[in-house]
Design an enzyme around this catalytic site. Structure first.
Site, mmCIF file in Angstrom:
data_model
loop_
_atom_site.group_PDB
_atom_site.id
_atom_site.type_symbol
_atom_site.label_atom_id
_atom_site.label_comp_id
_atom_site.label_asym_id
_atom_site.label_seq_id
_atom_site.Cartn_x
_atom_site.Cartn_y
_atom_site.Cartn_z
ATOM 1 N N ASP A 140 0.865 -1.179 0.000
ATOM 2 C CA ASP A 140 0.000 0.000 0.000
ATOM 3 C C ASP A 140 0.900 1.227 0.000
ATOM 4 O O ASP A 140 1.391 1.636 1.055
ATOM 5 C CB ASP A 140 -0.890 -0.043 1.240
ATOM 6 C CG ASP A 140 -1.717 1.213 1.451
ATOM 7 O OD1 ASP A 140 -1.821 2.015 0.515
ATOM 8 O OD2 ASP A 140 -2.257 1.375 2.563
ATOM 9 N N GLU A 172 -0.521 10.739 0.770
ATOM 10 C CA GLU A 172 -1.846 10.123 0.871
ATOM 11 C C GLU A 172 -2.103 9.664 2.297
ATOM 12 O O GLU A 172 -3.207 9.831 2.826
ATOM 13 C CB GLU A 172 -1.952 8.942 -0.100
ATOM 14 C CG GLU A 172 -3.366 8.411 -0.302
ATOM 15 C CD GLU A 172 -3.756 7.298 0.659
ATOM 16 O OE1 GLU A 172 -4.920 6.863 0.620
ATOM 17 O OE2 GLU A 172 -2.900 6.860 1.462
ATOM 18 N N GLU A 173 -1.084 9.075 2.915
ATOM 19 C CA GLU A 173 -1.257 8.580 4.276
ATOM 20 C C GLU A 173 -1.328 9.711 5.297
ATOM 21 O O GLU A 173 -1.743 9.506 6.430
ATOM 22 C CB GLU A 173 -0.101 7.632 4.642
ATOM 23 C CG GLU A 173 0.047 6.419 3.740
ATOM 24 C CD GLU A 173 -1.084 5.407 3.891
ATOM 25 O OE1 GLU A 173 -2.016 5.658 4.674
ATOM 26 O OE2 GLU A 173 -1.039 4.370 3.213
ATOM 27 N N HIS A 289 -1.704 -2.125 6.381
ATOM 28 C CA HIS A 289 -0.987 -1.209 7.288
ATOM 29 C C HIS A 289 -0.098 -1.935 8.295
ATOM 30 O O HIS A 289 0.425 -1.300 9.204
ATOM 31 C CB HIS A 289 -1.950 -0.265 8.016
ATOM 32 C CG HIS A 289 -2.364 0.897 7.171
ATOM 33 N ND1 HIS A 289 -2.849 2.071 7.701
ATOM 34 C CD2 HIS A 289 -2.363 1.071 5.823
ATOM 35 C CE1 HIS A 289 -3.136 2.925 6.715
ATOM 36 N NE2 HIS A 289 -2.850 2.330 5.570
#
Length: 325
Positions: A140, A172-173, A289
């Site tokens: 991811d 993005e995170e 994650h």
């Protein structure tokens, strides 16, 4: 590359009047940030993005120093033999954790070039996993980036009418910041995010959804964060219909995802300008994650075929009308 670090590569389509489509995947990963350096050389940390506290104690990680070098470290954990019974099943919060660099003083930390604000990430790993799967750190969304790279290659080798605006986004995170900046600059006719989708083919998630590894790419039919960032994506029907038709035409099976608890960059991209027709296409992923995520190469290959086919069928006559024909 823009000021935030988003990288855009443009593959011009064969039809100048055909849609300009922004297809994007994020390059960043969540992690930790050094917030304090103790006198005895231990580091205190803050979370950056959705790092699950429960996986951290005892984990191998790396700190990036001011020279860009990665320094190995371990997340400290109380020795099992000294842990009271009532603590053995507790999750220790990030605010109570510390990093062990194997040094004995703050001066030695300084000699390593580590300062407050230094980024900390999972120690990177990668390997093939069974006949079709891969497992590793930050799939991811590095796996999504790999699919986007392959789409660029495919669009160069086999040109399509639509113009591909391929964007490798940042942050993005960290509250979905990068892609919105790119969309504001590019103002595309449509936008499609390539990202993970939570697989539900493990014993603990069988009732959560209907996504399995190897079952094909997944169309995002609903996403909503549900906390903090109260945002999400309801896909544009013209894109859903178009990708569904492309799946039928190419023979690539498509799955569908409707999920609360996660969201992608598309949730903000869709709000740029007068609104951009947007949706997500994803690859089912297990153990999201965590330090070791798992996905299936066949799903990534399917994303490339679907998106190339979708761009190939987007001519100047393509309509983004929300009305059904």
């Amino acid at each position: 590359m823009d000021a935030l670090g988003n990288l855009t590569l443009t593959v011009k389509g064969t039809d100048p009047a055909a849609p300009r489509v922004m297809i994007f995947a994020h390059t960043d990963q969540m992690g930790l940030v050094v917030r304090r350096i103790e006198a005895d050389g231990y580091l205190r940390i803050e979370r950056l993005g959705g790092v699950p506290d429960r996986v951290l104690p005892g984990l191998r990680m790396v700190v990036t120093n001011r020279h860009g070098e990665t320094i190995p470290c371990i997340v400290g954990i109380k020795a099992h033999h000294a842990t009271p019974q009532d603590e053995k099943s507790q999750v220790v919060g990030t605010d109570k954790l510390y990093l062990d660099l194997g040094v004995d003083s703050a001066a030695e930390v300084a000699e390593l070039g580590i300062e407050i604000g230094a980024p900390v990430t999972y120690s990177p790993e990668f390997q093939r996993f069974g006949p079709h799967k891969i497992c590793g750190t930050a799939l991811d969304d590095r796996a999504g980036c790999a699919a986007l790279m392959e789409l660029i290659r495919s669009a160069v080798e086999i040109p399509v009418p639509a113009t591909l605006l391929a964007v490798f986004t940042v942050q993005e995170e960290f509250n979905l910041r990068g892609a919105m900046v790119s969309a504001q600059r590019l103002l595309p006719d449509a936008a499609i995010s390539i990202d993970i989708m939570v697989a539900s083919d493990t014993p603990d998630l069988l009732q959560r959804g209907d996504l399995r590894l190897g079952g094909g790419p997944a169309l995002g039919m609903y996403s909503f964060h549900g906390r903090g960032t109260l945002n999400g994506t309801l896909p544009h029907p013209a894109l859903v219909n178009h990708l569904s038709a492309t799946g039928a035409e190419t023979g690539i099976p498509l799955q569908r995802s409707a999920h609360t608890g996660c969201l992608t960059d598309s949730s903000y991209v869709q709000l740029v300008g007068d609104g951009i027709p947007s949706m997500d296409i994803g690859f089912p992923t297990r153990y999201t994650h965590t330090p070791i995520e798992v996905c299936d190469l066949r799903d990534l290959e399917g994303i490339v075929v679907i998106l190339h086919g979708a761009l190939d069928n987007m001519t100047s006559e393509f309509s983004f009308s929300r009305r059904r024909a």
